[in-house]
Enzyme design. Structure first.
Site, mmCIF file in Angstrom:
data_model
loop_
_atom_site.group_PDB
_atom_site.id
_atom_site.type_symbol
_atom_site.label_atom_id
_atom_site.label_comp_id
_atom_site.label_asym_id
_atom_site.label_seq_id
_atom_site.Cartn_x
_atom_site.Cartn_y
_atom_site.Cartn_z
ATOM 1 N N HIS A 168 29.145 70.584 58.497
ATOM 2 C CA HIS A 168 27.913 69.797 58.677
ATOM 3 C C HIS A 168 26.680 70.692 58.543
ATOM 4 C CE1 HIS A 168 30.702 66.886 60.273
ATOM 5 N NE2 HIS A 168 31.017 67.668 61.275
ATOM 6 N N HIS A 180 21.621 76.657 64.432
ATOM 7 C CA HIS A 180 22.009 76.093 63.143
ATOM 8 C C HIS A 180 20.773 75.487 62.491
ATOM 9 C CE1 HIS A 180 22.199 72.729 65.981
ATOM 10 N NE2 HIS A 180 21.724 72.042 64.954
ATOM 11 N N GLU A 221 14.472 67.190 60.821
ATOM 12 C CA GLU A 221 14.931 66.012 61.576
ATOM 13 C C GLU A 221 13.737 65.382 62.279
ATOM 14 O OE1 GLU A 221 18.702 67.249 63.696
ATOM 15 O OE2 GLU A 221 19.366 66.050 62.000
ATOM 16 N N THR A 280 21.542 65.365 67.692
ATOM 17 C CA THR A 280 21.197 64.604 66.481
ATOM 18 C C THR A 280 22.405 64.427 65.566
ATOM 19 O OG1 THR A 280 20.620 66.559 65.181
ATOM 20 C CG2 THR A 280 18.856 65.551 66.520
ATOM 21 N N HIS A 306 19.079 72.351 59.612
ATOM 22 C CA HIS A 306 19.183 71.098 58.865
ATOM 23 C C HIS A 306 18.206 71.229 57.703
ATOM 24 C CE1 HIS A 306 21.191 69.049 62.336
ATOM 25 N NE2 HIS A 306 20.453 69.909 63.016
ATOM 26 N N HIS A 362 17.554 74.753 64.863
ATOM 27 C CA HIS A 362 17.828 74.352 66.253
ATOM 28 C C HIS A 362 18.536 75.467 67.008
ATOM 29 C CE1 HIS A 362 17.730 69.832 64.988
ATOM 30 N NE2 HIS A 362 16.527 70.321 65.265
#
Ligand code: FBT
Ligand code: ZN
Length: 260
Positions: A63, A93, A105, A198, A95, A118
């Site tokens: 992910h 990590h 996000e 999230t 996104h 994050h």
């Protein structure tokens, strides 16, 4: 199993099938409206004590790309701000989006950034394990940092140079001696609100602390994140890892506070 993803059939709009809390009252991320945030003079500064942090490895979990830390004691903690206790750093990590489009996000007045970092912390004063904290209100504190494209970031290469070693889902490699403090912008002024993970299981357990000032990274550095794939080495398809972000969720009457 409970496989979920960011595609058409397994993406954020389908998560409520297996994770009904997706439609809950304190879901994340959200769109932040700075002028509607309440400035709270009692909100002190965020204090990061990462100097003795111990990074362990970097991994592709199918992910995102995640760097895990040793969290058996209080060697790296975040405290202050909205937090009543010190919270232990567990992992960080990212996104991100596809080429040229947004991938953060949280958004600010409807505007997304290219990516979002994050830093995930858990309350080891009140809970014995990360898992217990992650499934209990306010068990986690996540520090969110926006990434904006511009000049090259002088330290991000330490992450992007390692990405080729974790191209495929399930790959893990040693990643020692990295202190994420080098990634943070100069000002840690922030917004804070009560929200959730999230990603599934979307537990409503997170005190969110979203830093206002983005870190600047180059398009070239960001492009290296897109060389990762969601799929395992043994699988036929190679689905490029990008757009691994959940869109903003309803505020449902929550208040966002501003440190200043
Ligand atoms: N994205 S997030 O920061 O909410 C998050 C967590 F906090 C914990 C685990 C996975 C994860 F994705
Ligand atoms: Zn995240």
């Amino acid at each position: 199993g409970n496989q979920w993803g960011y595609g058409k059939d397994d993406g954020p709009s389908a998560w409520n099938k297996n994770y009904p809390v997706a439609d809950g009252d304190r879901q994340s991320p959200i769109d932040i409206l700075p002028h509607q945030a309440r400035h709270d003079p009692n909100l002190g500064p965020i204090v990061l004590n990462y100097d003795r942090c111990t990074s362990i490895n970097i991994a592709n979990n199918g992910h995102s790309v995640v760097v895990e830390f040793e969290d058996s004691d209080d060697r790296s903690v975040i405290q202050g701000g909205p937090l009543d206790n010190p919270y232990r750093l567990k992992q960080f990590h990212f996104h991100w989006g596809g080429k040229g489009c947004h991938g953060s996000e949280h958004t600010v007045e409807g505007n997304g950034y290219a990516s979002e970092l994050h830093l995930v912390h858990w309350n080891a004063v009140k809970f014995k394990t990360f898992g217990e904290a992650a499934s209990t209100p306010d068990g986690l504190a996540v520090l969110g940092i926006f990434l904006e494209t511009g000049d090259e970031h002088r330290w991000l290469h330490m992450i992007t140079d390692a990405l080729y070693t974790v191209k495929f889902k399930g790959s893990v490699t040693d990643f020692k001696g990295f202190n994420p403090k080098c990634l943070l912008p100069s000002s840690l002024h922030y917004w804070t609100y009560l929200g959730s993970l999230t990603t599934p299981p979307l537990h409503e357990s997170v005190i969110w602390i979203v830093v206002k000032e983005p870190m600047i990274v180059s398009e070239k550095q960001l492009g290296k994140f897109r060389t990762l794939v969601f799929t395992g080495e043994e699988e036929d398809e190679r689905t490029r890892m990008e757009n691994n972000f959940r869109p903003p969720q309803l505020l449902k009457g929550r208040t966002v506070r501003s440190s200043n």
